[in-house]
Motif scaffolding. Structure first.
Motif, PDB file in Angstrom:
ATOM      1  N   ALA A   1      47.777  41.611  30.142  1.00  0.00           N
ATOM      2  CA  ALA A   1      46.399  41.531  29.679  1.00  0.00           C
ATOM      3  C   ALA A   1      45.434  42.227  30.383  1.00  0.00           C
ATOM      4  O   ALA A   1      44.360  43.060  30.327  1.00  0.00           O
ATOM      5  CB  ALA A   1      45.815  40.251  29.333  1.00  0.00           C
ATOM      6  N   LEU A   2      45.788  42.399  31.835  1.00  0.00           N
ATOM      7  CA  LEU A   2      44.939  43.156  33.018  1.00  0.00           C
ATOM      8  C   LEU A   2      44.959  44.554  32.452  1.00  0.00           C
ATOM      9  O   LEU A   2      43.841  45.296  32.638  1.00  0.00           O
ATOM     10  CB  LEU A   2      45.491  42.871  34.211  1.00  0.00           C
ATOM     11  N   LEU A   3      46.075  45.315  32.086  1.00  0.00           N
ATOM     12  CA  LEU A   3      45.994  46.563  31.641  1.00  0.00           C
ATOM     13  C   LEU A   3      45.134  46.972  30.556  1.00  0.00           C
ATOM     14  O   LEU A   3      44.208  47.797  30.245  1.00  0.00           O
ATOM     15  CB  LEU A   3      47.482  47.175  31.583  1.00  0.00           C
ATOM     16  N   LYS A  46      39.580  40.544  42.855  1.00  0.00           N
ATOM     17  CA  LYS A  46      40.422  40.516  44.129  1.00  0.00           C
ATOM     18  C   LYS A  46      41.320  39.101  43.802  1.00  0.00           C
ATOM     19  O   LYS A  46      42.347  39.034  44.323  1.00  0.00           O
ATOM     20  CB  LYS A  46      39.434  40.575  45.176  1.00  0.00           C
ATOM     21  N   SER A  47      40.925  38.222  43.007  1.00  0.00           N
ATOM     22  CA  SER A  47      41.414  37.112  42.787  1.00  0.00           C
ATOM     23  C   SER A  47      42.912  37.210  42.113  1.00  0.00           C
ATOM     24  O   SER A  47      43.825  36.583  42.028  1.00  0.00           O
ATOM     25  CB  SER A  47      40.765  35.912  42.102  1.00  0.00           C
ATOM     26  N   LEU A  48      43.016  38.593  41.547  1.00  0.00           N
ATOM     27  CA  LEU A  48      44.148  38.772  40.796  1.00  0.00           C
ATOM     28  C   LEU A  48      45.095  39.645  41.379  1.00  0.00           C
ATOM     29  O   LEU A  48      46.186  40.172  41.071  1.00  0.00           O
ATOM     30  CB  LEU A  48      43.728  39.541  39.633  1.00  0.00           C
ATOM     31  N   THR A  79      41.716  52.346  40.284  1.00  0.00           N
ATOM     32  CA  THR A  79      43.170  52.548  40.568  1.00  0.00           C
ATOM     33  C   THR A  79      43.575  51.674  41.705  1.00  0.00           C
ATOM     34  O   THR A  79      44.736  51.081  41.632  1.00  0.00           O
ATOM     35  CB  THR A  79      43.543  53.911  41.031  1.00  0.00           C
ATOM     36  N   LYS A  80      42.750  51.371  42.821  1.00  0.00           N
ATOM     37  CA  LYS A  80      43.234  50.507  43.854  1.00  0.00           C
ATOM     38  C   LYS A  80      43.482  48.996  43.366  1.00  0.00           C
ATOM     39  O   LYS A  80      44.463  48.470  43.568  1.00  0.00           O
ATOM     40  CB  LYS A  80      42.070  50.530  45.057  1.00  0.00           C
ATOM     41  N   GLY A  81      42.584  48.481  42.638  1.00  0.00           N
ATOM     42  CA  GLY A  81      42.654  47.256  42.073  1.00  0.00           C
ATOM     43  C   GLY A  81      44.004  46.991  41.082  1.00  0.00           C
ATOM     44  O   GLY A  81      44.588  45.903  41.259  1.00  0.00           O
ATOM     45  N   LEU A  82      44.147  48.167  40.438  1.00  0.00           N
ATOM     46  CA  LEU A  82      45.256  47.961  39.402  1.00  0.00           C
ATOM     47  C   LEU A  82      46.576  47.987  40.284  1.00  0.00           C
ATOM     48  O   LEU A  82      47.492  47.511  39.972  1.00  0.00           O
ATOM     49  CB  LEU A  82      45.362  49.308  38.402  1.00  0.00           C
ATOM     50  N   VAL A  83      46.901  48.928  41.254  1.00  0.00           N
ATOM     51  CA  VAL A  83      47.856  48.919  42.097  1.00  0.00           C
ATOM     52  C   VAL A  83      48.085  47.591  42.971  1.00  0.00           C
ATOM     53  O   VAL A  83      49.149  47.226  42.939  1.00  0.00           O
ATOM     54  CB  VAL A  83      47.643  50.270  43.180  1.00  0.00           C
TER      55      VAL A  83
END
Length: 688
Positions: free
Chosen positions: A295-297, A477-479, A325-329
């Motif tokens: 769901a994040l994507l 950031k909690s994810l 991109t930083k958060g997704l990685v």
């Protein structure tokens, strides 16, 4: 020839007779449909006597389409239909590229709901019967072809519409040239080096005309090709048919690799073989069915498909500047991002095929529109750039010539820094397809309107079309993944649940695996691809349990611990401590090997791959040229392979559903090999 089976067929003893239930023809005579009730005798007298049934009846529907030149056969059981469902479909068709080839496809399914407690017995009977029919199918069709030829019938006139029936009929391809031209009516595969995804004859059996592709086919599906390019395509496809197992890629796919290597057939072959092994190891063919984006994507990945460009290419929009991109990685890891990108590429190829059918011309690539509004130094975060480079590398190696055009708009001042980092990893042919617009230069003549219709330009770029691509935003950031559960960042595994294992074979250090057999006459099966170098494969038996030892790398970067395992102790003596049960098989780089061995004794069986080198020469003989050339081409440090093995009990293997499943997963030769060796205590089978 097929119709001569009816109403009875002495060539198939279990087929006792048939009667026509329904027959119809289309008004123009192009389609002829016959539905029959077929009476079969089954080798299960006691079981059928318990069920008070003497014979089994099937309903078979045959559809001949003289216009399309196809025969489709559909059959299902009438007897016990409420307890057992048997479905079978067969089809004959003319090969789209060579009219002298007949393609045959056959599939069947068996669903046992309940059968008086004899479900297992019925399964074995059904599989035995089906296997028996498969073996007879090719012999029967050849028998009737020869009978027709003996009667002076060597061709069938082409069908023509009634309105033009007075014109001279075209002649259909002659039948009965030799065995290679006969369609294979078989669900089991041959045991020789050949293409198993098609029943077309191997390259060496076709006429000289097979060295050319139909002009209409080229124009419709491949685009313009010079005679040299067409020849390269045919040669590479024939090589794949002769050496590779399983489904052969479509011509469009092979052509992409040839174009990526400027039609250098050796370089294209190497690139394509590596890619096919990669697809097989990580099951990329099934990614569209199995990959479900988190769901994040769906919420934070700012990319999506959006109609097509002016040339009919599917259009993919990526709002990279709005992507965290930083958060997704940090939240998903590299593997999930890579899987998602691969699914996008697979979807792109699928959309290209759909557009080819819609527009009636070859669409082999797509267009990508990248919006860099919002790109800043945050996007230059080193792990994020590292992930991007790895993704680019995988896509470049496995999806060449799929990007038709890359439109980059609203490039900010920081873009040259990012471009300097990534451009060296992008193929020169691909870089030439980049068009970069800074600021608002993409608007007006010479901008997007030259490549994309006004009515599909997204609203966020000044167009009138609503675009459903997510707007992105910062990933909470909690994810983020915790430090206790980091992803394996040094190696993108791609597919955690892959059934294949990878291994390195070092010089002087073979890779070995052990299989413990507790009862005699089990079946060991294997399937492996040689990715790099040449190896020798052997199978040994020992009553002693070997001890595992790992070969530590002696050179930097040659192998990671655990990548190479040795089991046969150096103190062991061949013929005393262990014995060879399979002759050594030399396996060349790029080959795909499948095989099986019916065990004779309990104990420990060791599968061994070791580096192949030229045989030592006697004092009076010179080394063979082939061996010298092979030794120069192979890496002096290690070979690479991927492998899979399985152990099946012999009683379950012969004619059981598990063997059918093995055939579907790559061991297409095993059922026939085991059946043919049923009278011997030990048997083995190897195939390329």
């Amino acid at each position: 020839a097929y119709e001569k089976r009816f109403p009875t067929c002495p060539e198939i003893p279990v087929f006792l007779g048939s009667e026509i239930l329904h027959e119809s023809r289309s008004d123009d005579g192009a389609i002829h449909i016959i539905e029959r009730s077929c009476k079969l005798n089954v080798d299960a007298p006691r079981l059928l006597k318990k069920a008070r049934v003497e014979y089994v009846f099937f309903i078979q529907k045959n559809t001949v389409n003289w216009k399309e030149r196809t025969l489709r056969i559909e059959a299902h059981n009438e007897t016990f239909a409420n307890r057992v469902v048997v479905l079978e479909t067969c089809s004959y068709s003319v090969h789209p590229e060579n009219e002298d080839w007949t393609c045959f496809e056959q599939s069947a399914s068996l669903d046992i709901k309940s059968f008086f407690g004899f479900e297992s017995t019925v399964e074995k009977i059904a599989m035995k019967q089906y296997t028996s029919n498969i073996k007879r199918g090719k012999e029967v069709i050849e028998h009737y072809l020869k009978e027709l030829i003996s009667q002076g019938i060597t061709f069938i006139p082409r069908w023509t519409p009634p309105a033009v029936s007075g014109q001279k009929d075209e002649r259909a391809p002659a039948v009965g040239h030799d065995a290679a031209d006969v369609p294979l009516e078989s669900g089991a595969r041959r045991t020789t080096k050949e293409q198993t995804g098609s029943s077309c004859p191997p390259a060496e059996a076709v006429s000289p005309d097979a060295d050319k592709l139909d002009a209409d086919y080229i124009e419709r599906y491949l685009g313009q090709l010079t005679p040299m390019q067409e020849s390269c395509l045919i040669r590479l496809r024939q090589w794949l048919q002769e050496t590779h197992k399983g489904k052969i890629p479509k011509d469009e796919h092979i052509l992409r690799f040839l174009r990526a290597r400027d039609f250098n057939i050796d370089k294209a072959r190497e690139m394509l073989c590596q890619s096919l092994s990669w697809r097989k190891q990580y099951q990329v063919d099934y990614i569209l069915q199995s990959w479900r984006p988190p769901a994040l994507l769906d919420e934070y990945y700012t990319g999506g498909w959006h109609y097509q460009d002016k040339d009919g290419r599917p259009l993919y929009i990526l709002r990279l500047g709005q992507m965290d991109t930083k958060g997704l990685v940090k939240a998903l890891g590299e593997e999930s991002l890579l899987r998602h990108v691969l699914s996008i590429n697979e979807e792109g190829q699928k959309r290209c095929e759909e557009n080819t059918n819609i527009f009636g011309r070859p669409i082999t690539s797509w267009t990508c529109l990248v919006d860099l509004e919002g790109l800043n130094m945050r996007h230059l975060w080193r792990p994020g750039v590292k992930a991007l480079l790895r993704i680019i590398e995988v896509v470049e190696d496995n999806y060449p010539e799929t990007l038709g055009r890359l439109l980059i708009v609203r490039a900010p001042r920081v873009f040259p820094v990012l471009w300097t980092l990534v451009s060296p990893f992008i193929n020169e042919n691909t870089r030439q397809k980049f068009l970069i617009y800074s600021g608002n230069n993409y608007q007006g003549p010479g901008g997007l309107v030259d490549y994309v219709d006004k009515d599909v330009i997204p609203d966020f770029l000044g167009g009138e079309c609503m675009c459903t691509v997510p707007e992105g935003g910062l990933v909470p950031k909690s994810l983020y993944q915790t430090d206790e559960e980091p992803e394996n960042s040094d190696h993108i595994r791609l597919w955690t649940e892959t059934i294949y294992h990878s291994a390195s074979v070092l010089k002087g250090a073979p890779h070995e695996i052990v299989v413990e057999i507790l009862e005699g006459e089990s079946v060991i099966t294997w399937d492996f691809d040689i990715l790099k170098g040449d190896v020798v494969f052997s199978l040994f038996h020992s009553k002693r349990a070997p001890e595992t030892s790992h070969k530590e790398p002696t050179l930097p970067g040659t192998s990671a611990p655990g990548d190479n395992v040795q089991l046969i102790d150096k103190t062991w003596v061949l013929g005393v401590d262990y014995s060879r049960v399979e002759s050594p098989l030399v396996c060349r780089e790029g080959e795909s090997i499948q095989g099986s061995h019916v065990t004779r004794w309990p104990g420990f069986y060791i599968l061994q791959w070791k580096m192949h080198g030229p045989l030592p020469c006697s004092g009076t003989s010179l080394p063979r040229v082939d061996d010298v050339l092979a030794s120069l081409q192979v890496s002096s440090h290690k070979c690479k392979l991927i492998y899979y093995y399985e152990v099946l009990a012999s009683k379950d293997f012969r004619g059981s559903m598990s063997s059918l499943e093995s055939c579907n997963s790559g061991f297409s030769q095993l059922s026939g090999a085991t059946t043919s060796s049923s009278q011997s205590q030990s048997s083995s089978h190897l195939s390329r």
